[in-house]
Design an enzyme around this catalytic site. Structure first.
Site, mmCIF file in Angstrom:
data_model
loop_
_atom_site.group_PDB
_atom_site.id
_atom_site.type_symbol
_atom_site.label_atom_id
_atom_site.label_comp_id
_atom_site.label_asym_id
_atom_site.label_seq_id
_atom_site.Cartn_x
_atom_site.Cartn_y
_atom_site.Cartn_z
ATOM 1 N N GLY A 14 83.708 70.972 91.282
ATOM 2 C CA GLY A 14 82.547 70.207 91.706
ATOM 3 C C GLY A 14 81.914 70.837 92.932
ATOM 4 N N CYS A 15 81.242 70.034 93.730
ATOM 5 C CA CYS A 15 80.546 70.528 94.925
ATOM 6 C C CYS A 15 81.535 71.217 95.861
ATOM 7 C CB CYS A 15 79.873 69.356 95.633
ATOM 8 S SG CYS A 15 79.100 69.819 97.191
ATOM 9 N N PHE A 16 81.200 72.428 96.281
ATOM 10 C CA PHE A 16 82.143 73.160 97.130
ATOM 11 C C PHE A 16 82.291 72.545 98.513
ATOM 12 C CE2 PHE A 16 78.650 76.671 96.934
ATOM 13 C CZ PHE A 16 77.770 75.946 97.738
ATOM 14 N N TRP A 17 81.362 71.705 98.943
ATOM 15 C CA TRP A 17 81.528 71.033 100.238
ATOM 16 C C TRP A 17 82.798 70.191 100.249
ATOM 17 C CZ3 TRP A 17 76.002 68.525 100.704
ATOM 18 C CH2 TRP A 17 75.044 69.524 100.901
ATOM 19 N N CYS A 18 83.100 69.542 99.118
ATOM 20 C CA CYS A 18 84.257 68.643 99.052
ATOM 21 C C CYS A 18 85.570 69.397 98.928
ATOM 22 C CB CYS A 18 84.106 67.704 97.870
ATOM 23 S SG CYS A 18 82.752 66.541 98.054
#
Length: 196
Positions: free
Chosen positions: A28-32
């Site tokens: 998923g989102c690499f920020w997470c």
């Protein structure tokens, strides 16, 4: 070597490695995912970027369109004497994302948010394959794991403002709602580094 304690199963097959190693994960989102893995003992760096897809379109604006075949990924560099690849994959499947959601995570939908392990060699591919089989056989989740295993052909580092995004943007709404709870859970369950 760190052992991640909980009811989630340790991989039965986790061959020893030595020295500095890297693994490339899409969840998923690499920020997470970046924020989660920055907490682990033995992890020395986590870099956000893109894997797969058209090299000429490896940038955030194009990847967000969902038609480049890239995945948002993180490259984790770790000391195999402190944490094993199997333990990193345990955190990946257990805490970092939902490996049963096809081509998305929560409200983030598209192949750029797919669950994938971009393996760098036969050993990584074998460990990941066997661990997914183990998780599915144990019926750990209500649905089967849909994580893809893809050979890593090229990695493209994301734009600088994406690096260490959760730590540098703690008041951003998405970070507060999605990333920070995963980071907090990682710290609570594993007893890890303090601030990343």
């Amino acid at each position: 070597m760190a052992r991640i304690l909980d009811t989630f199963p340790d991989p039965v097959f986790d061959p020893p490695q030595t020295g500095q190693q890297t693994v490339t994960l899409a969840g998923g989102c690499f920020w997470c995912t970046e924020g989660v893995f920055r907490q682990l003992p033995g992890v020395s760096s986590v870099i956000s970027g893109y894997a797969g897809g058209d090299p000429t379109r490896a940038n955030y604006r194009d990847v967000c369109e969902g038609d480049t075949d890239h995945a948002e990924v993180i490259v984790i560099t770790y000391d195999a004497g402190q944490v094993s690849l199997g333990q990193i994959l345990k955190v990946f499947f257990w805490l970092a994302h939902d490996p049963t959601q096809m081509n998305g995570q929560g409200a983030d939908i598209g192949t750029q948010y797919r669950s994938s392990i971009f393996y760098q060699n036969d050993e990584q591919n074998a460990l990941a394959t066997r661990y997914i089989q183990q998780i599915d056989a144990a019926k750990v989740f209500d649905k089967p794991v849909v994580t893809r295993l893809e050979p890593l052909t090229e990695f493209f580092k994301a734009e600088e403002y994406h690096q260490n995004y959760a730590a540098l943007n703690p008041s951003q709404g998405y970070i507060q709602a999605v990333a920070q709870p995963k980071i907090d859970k990682t710290r609570a369950k594993i007893g890890t580094k303090s601030a990343a």
